[in-house]
Design a protein around this motif. Structure first.
Motif, PDB file in Angstrom:
ATOM      1  N   ALA A   1      46.124  42.229  37.360  1.00 46.02           N
ATOM      2  CA  ALA A   1      45.017  43.123  37.741  1.00 46.02           C
ATOM      3  C   ALA A   1      44.376  42.638  39.034  1.00 46.02           C
ATOM      4  CB  ALA A   1      43.988  43.185  36.614  1.00 46.02           C
ATOM      5  N   ALA A   2      44.232  41.315  39.163  1.00 41.66           N
ATOM      6  CA  ALA A   2      43.625  40.750  40.371  1.00 41.66           C
ATOM      7  C   ALA A   2      44.498  41.020  41.591  1.00 41.66           C
ATOM      8  CB  ALA A   2      43.403  39.252  40.190  1.00 41.66           C
ATOM      9  N   ARG A   3      45.813  40.930  41.393  1.00 42.24           N
ATOM     10  CA  ARG A   3      46.726  41.184  42.503  1.00 42.24           C
ATOM     11  C   ARG A   3      46.630  42.641  42.957  1.00 42.24           C
ATOM     12  NH1 ARG A   3      52.759  39.921  41.315  1.00 42.24           N
ATOM     13  NH2 ARG A   3      51.843  37.986  40.578  1.00 42.24           N
ATOM     14  N   ALA A   4      46.538  43.547  41.970  1.00 38.38           N
ATOM     15  CA  ALA A   4      46.402  44.970  42.298  1.00 38.38           C
ATOM     16  C   ALA A   4      45.101  45.208  43.065  1.00 38.38           C
ATOM     17  CB  ALA A   4      46.444  45.812  41.022  1.00 38.38           C
ATOM     18  N   LEU A   5      44.033  44.560  42.632  1.00 40.03           N
ATOM     19  CA  LEU A   5      42.750  44.703  43.322  1.00 40.03           C
ATOM     20  C   LEU A   5      42.852  44.202  44.759  1.00 40.03           C
ATOM     21  CD1 LEU A   5      40.074  43.550  40.698  1.00 40.03           C
ATOM     22  CD2 LEU A   5      40.171  45.782  41.829  1.00 40.03           C
TER      23      LEU A   5
ATOM     24  N   SER B   1      38.526  30.272  35.793  1.00 39.52           N
ATOM     25  CA  SER B   1      39.893  30.622  35.389  1.00 39.52           C
ATOM     26  C   SER B   1      40.325  32.030  35.813  1.00 39.52           C
ATOM     27  CB  SER B   1      40.036  30.536  33.867  1.00 39.52           C
ATOM     28  OG  SER B   1      39.546  29.314  33.383  1.00 39.52           O
ATOM     29  N   TYR B   2      39.378  32.873  36.216  1.00 36.18           N
ATOM     30  CA  TYR B   2      39.696  34.287  36.412  1.00 36.18           C
ATOM     31  C   TYR B   2      39.641  34.722  37.871  1.00 36.18           C
ATOM     32  CZ  TYR B   2      39.407  34.361  31.392  1.00 36.18           C
ATOM     33  OH  TYR B   2      39.632  34.100  30.075  1.00 36.18           O
TER      34      TYR B   2
ATOM     35  N   ASN C   1      52.443  32.593  32.131  1.00 38.43           N
ATOM     36  CA  ASN C   1      51.046  32.310  32.375  1.00 38.43           C
ATOM     37  C   ASN C   1      50.186  33.088  31.372  1.00 38.43           C
ATOM     38  OD1 ASN C   1      48.480  32.049  33.355  1.00 38.43           O
ATOM     39  ND2 ASN C   1      49.061  32.385  35.484  1.00 38.43           N
ATOM     40  N   VAL C   2      49.299  32.381  30.685  1.00 38.71           N
ATOM     41  CA  VAL C   2      48.468  33.023  29.665  1.00 38.71           C
ATOM     42  C   VAL C   2      47.557  34.096  30.292  1.00 38.71           C
ATOM     43  CG1 VAL C   2      46.671  32.611  27.945  1.00 38.71           C
ATOM     44  CG2 VAL C   2      48.550  30.980  28.199  1.00 38.71           C
ATOM     45  N   LEU C   3      47.163  33.866  31.528  1.00 36.10           N
ATOM     46  CA  LEU C   3      46.250  34.822  32.174  1.00 36.10           C
ATOM     47  C   LEU C   3      47.006  35.847  33.013  1.00 36.10           C
ATOM     48  CD1 LEU C   3      43.461  32.310  33.144  1.00 36.10           C
ATOM     49  CD2 LEU C   3      43.423  33.976  31.309  1.00 36.10           C
ATOM     50  N   LYS C   4      48.263  36.089  32.640  1.00 34.58           N
ATOM     51  CA  LYS C   4      49.114  36.987  33.424  1.00 34.58           C
ATOM     52  C   LYS C   4      48.471  38.360  33.618  1.00 34.58           C
ATOM     53  CE  LYS C   4      53.078  39.115  32.397  1.00 34.58           C
ATOM     54  NZ  LYS C   4      54.155  39.258  31.436  1.00 34.58           N
ATOM     55  N   GLN C   5      47.917  38.911  32.528  1.00 34.11           N
ATOM     56  CA  GLN C   5      47.303  40.248  32.619  1.00 34.11           C
ATOM     57  C   GLN C   5      46.210  40.259  33.681  1.00 34.11           C
ATOM     58  OE1 GLN C   5      48.353  42.986  31.358  1.00 34.11           O
ATOM     59  NE2 GLN C   5      49.942  41.937  30.204  1.00 34.11           N
TER      60      GLN C   5
ATOM     61  N   ALA D   1      39.959  43.236  35.223  1.00 37.65           N
ATOM     62  CA  ALA D   1      39.961  44.605  34.691  1.00 37.65           C
ATOM     63  C   ALA D   1      38.547  45.208  34.690  1.00 37.65           C
ATOM     64  CB  ALA D   1      40.541  44.617  33.283  1.00 37.65           C
ATOM     65  N   MET D   2      37.537  44.372  34.473  1.00 29.50           N
ATOM     66  CA  MET D   2      36.159  44.877  34.495  1.00 29.50           C
ATOM     67  C   MET D   2      35.783  45.331  35.905  1.00 29.50           C
ATOM     68  SD  MET D   2      34.272  41.843  32.504  1.00 29.50           S
ATOM     69  CE  MET D   2      34.633  41.460  30.825  1.00 29.50           C
ATOM     70  N   VAL D   3      36.276  44.587  36.889  1.00 30.40           N
ATOM     71  CA  VAL D   3      36.013  44.961  38.279  1.00 30.40           C
ATOM     72  C   VAL D   3      36.718  46.284  38.583  1.00 30.40           C
ATOM     73  CG1 VAL D   3      36.346  44.270  40.690  1.00 30.40           C
ATOM     74  CG2 VAL D   3      35.659  42.569  38.977  1.00 30.40           C
ATOM     75  N   GLN D   4      37.955  46.404  38.116  1.00 28.65           N
ATOM     76  CA  GLN D   4      38.703  47.660  38.320  1.00 28.65           C
ATOM     77  C   GLN D   4      37.932  48.841  37.734  1.00 28.65           C
ATOM     78  OE1 GLN D   4      42.471  46.451  36.515  1.00 28.65           O
ATOM     79  NE2 GLN D   4      43.518  46.749  38.473  1.00 28.65           N
TER      80      GLN D   4
END
Lengths: 121, 236
Positions: free
Chosen positions: B21-25, B131-132, B13-17, B101-104
Motif C-alpha cells: 500500500a505504501a509503494r502504491a501511495l 514499523s509502518y 515480510n509480515v508487513l507486506k500488505q 491503507a488508512m492514508v489511502q
C-alpha cells in the motif's frame, strides 16, 4: 503496542501458506525479528497465542530468531555488529555509520508442517 | 499419528500488505508531484502547533493539506483548520499508529494534483509508527526541549526510521536547562549524519530555515520527476 496486529498478520500469512500446501497442519512458524523492527519479542509471543485462538493454527508455536543490528563500516569495508543500540558505530573500529544492513527484519522465514493424518479429537 | 514434521521455506515480510500500500501511495505522490512529509513524536511534543505554523506559512506560496492521526477526537483537525488549509482527521480507535491503507482511505476525496505539500501527522508515539511505511518522501521526528536530551537513546528505532530530526520549543530551552550539544550528540550516536533542525513554532525562530529545507526538497523531487518523464525508458 502493535504486536497483536503483527501477530494476526503472521497467523493470516501462515494460514494462507498452509492452505496452498493442501492437507497440512502448521506446528510452528519461524520468524526473523530484527532489533530495529520495533516489535517486542515477549509481547509478540503472547499475542501470537491469542491470535491463533479459533484458527487452524491454534496450538502452533512461534519460533523467533532475534537478529542484532549490523552495519556496513565504511572504514573496515565489511559488515560489522553495532557497538550498541545507543551507539551506531562499527563494533570493531568505532567509525560512526548509519548504513544498516541487518536489524529491520520482520519476516516469516519458514513453516513447520505435518500432513493431517487424523483428527486428535 | 501424522507424518514427520517438515520445514518449508516461506520468506515473507509480515508487513507486506502495508509495504505494498505504501509503494502504491509513493507512486501516486510521485505522479502528482506532491511532496509528502510525515511527523512522528511522543504525545505533547508540539506536533500540532508545529504543523499549524507550517501550514499557515507555507500556504502563502504553496498548496498544502494535512492528514492528522489520533486515537480519538477531531480536536487536532479543528486546530489545524485554523490555518485555512484542507485538513482531515484519521481516528484510529485503539490503534497506536497510522498504516498506509488508512492514508489511502483518507485521501480518496482529494485530488493530489491540487497539492504541493501533504503533511501526515502520526499518532503521538515513538514506538509503533517506526514499523509502518506511509509512502512519505520525508519522515520527520520531533522532540521538544522539555522531553530531555536522552530521548534519542531511548528510542533508537524511530530515529533510524526517520530522515530528519526537529527539536522544538526552543523558546523554553533556557527555562528547562536544555543542553543542545548533548541532544545533538545523542541523535548522532543513534543515527550518524542525521540532519537536525532546531526551532520554536511559537516564536517563529528557526522556521525560515526549516521551510527553506522543505521547499528545496520539493524542487529536488520535481526536478527528478521531470527528468524521469523525459527519459525514454520511463514507464510513464
Amino acid at each position: 503496542m502493535h504486536e497483536l496486529s503483527i501477530a494476526m498478520s503472521i497467523v493470516e500469512m501462515a494460514e494462507e501458506e498452509a492452505e496452498q500446501r493442501g492437507n497440512v497442519q502448521v506446528i510452528a512458524v519461524h520468524l526473523k525479528l530484527g532489533a530495529l523492527a520495533g516489535v517486542v519479542k515477549d509481547a509478540l509471543l503472547s499475542c501470537y497465542e491469542m491470535a491463533c485462538e479459533g484458527t487452524p493454527l491454534e496450538g502452533s508455536q512461534l519460533v523467533i530468531e532475534e537478529l542484532p543490528v549490523a552495519v556496513f563500516c565504511p572504514h573496515c569495508q565489511v559488515e560489522r555488529p553495532v557497538s550498541s543500540m545507543q551507539l551506531f558505530c562499527c563494533g570493531e573500529c568505532g567509525t560512526p555509520t548509519a548504513q544498516i544492513v541487518q536489524g529491520k527484519e520482520l519476516e516469516v522465514v519458514a513453516l513447520e508442517i505435518e500432513e493431517w493424518a487424523h483428527n486428535p479429537a | 499419528m501424522g507424518s514427520q514434521p517438515r520445514l518449508v521455506e516461506v520468506r515473507k515480510n509480515v508487513l507486506k500488505q502495508n509495504d505494498l500500500a505504501a509503494r502504491a501511495l509513493r507512486e501516486e505522490f510521485g505522479a502528482a508531484g506532491v511532496f509528502v512529509v510525515s511527523l512522528v513524536s511522543s504525545p505533547g511534543s508540539g506536533k500540532t502547533m508545529f504543523l499549524e505554523r507550517t501550514l499557515t506559512l507555507l500556504r502563502q506560496n504553496y498548496r498544502v493539506a494535512a492528514l492528522v492521526g489520533d486515537l480519538a477526537t477531531e480536536n487536532d483537525a479543528i486546530r489545524l483548520a485554523r490555518s485555512q488549509a484542507p485538513v482531515k482527521q484519521i481516528t484510529t480507535g485503539t490503534l497506536c499508529h497510522l498504516e498506509a491503507a488508512m492514508v489511502q482511505n483518507a485521501l480518496q476525496e482529494w485530488d493530489l494534483n491540487d497539492l504541493d505539500f501533504l503533511f501526515i501527522e502520526n499518532v503521538g508515539n515513538l514506538v509503533c509508527p517506526s514499523s509502518y511505511d506511509l509512502g512519505e518522501n520525508l519522515r520527520l521526528v520531533l522532540i521538544s526541549v522539555t522531553e530531555g536530551e536522552d530521548k534519542p537513546l531511548k528510542y533508537p528505532t524511530i530515529f533510524n526510521s526517520a530522515d530528519v530530526s526537529v527539536i522544538t520549543k526552543m523558546d523554553l530551552a533556557a527555562a528547562v536547562e536544555f543542553d543542545w550539544h548533548s541532544a545533538y550528540g545523542n541523535i548522532q550516536a543513534v543515527r550518524p549524519g542525521m540532519q537536525v533542525l532546531k526551532l520554536s513554532a511559537k516564536t517563529g525562530d528557526g522556521m525560515d530555515e526549516y521551510l527553506s529545507f522543505l521547499t528545496a526538497r520539493l524542487s529536488e523531487v520535481r526536478t527528478a520527476a521531470a527528468i524521469a518523464r523525459e527519459t525514454p525508458c520511463s514507464s510513464r
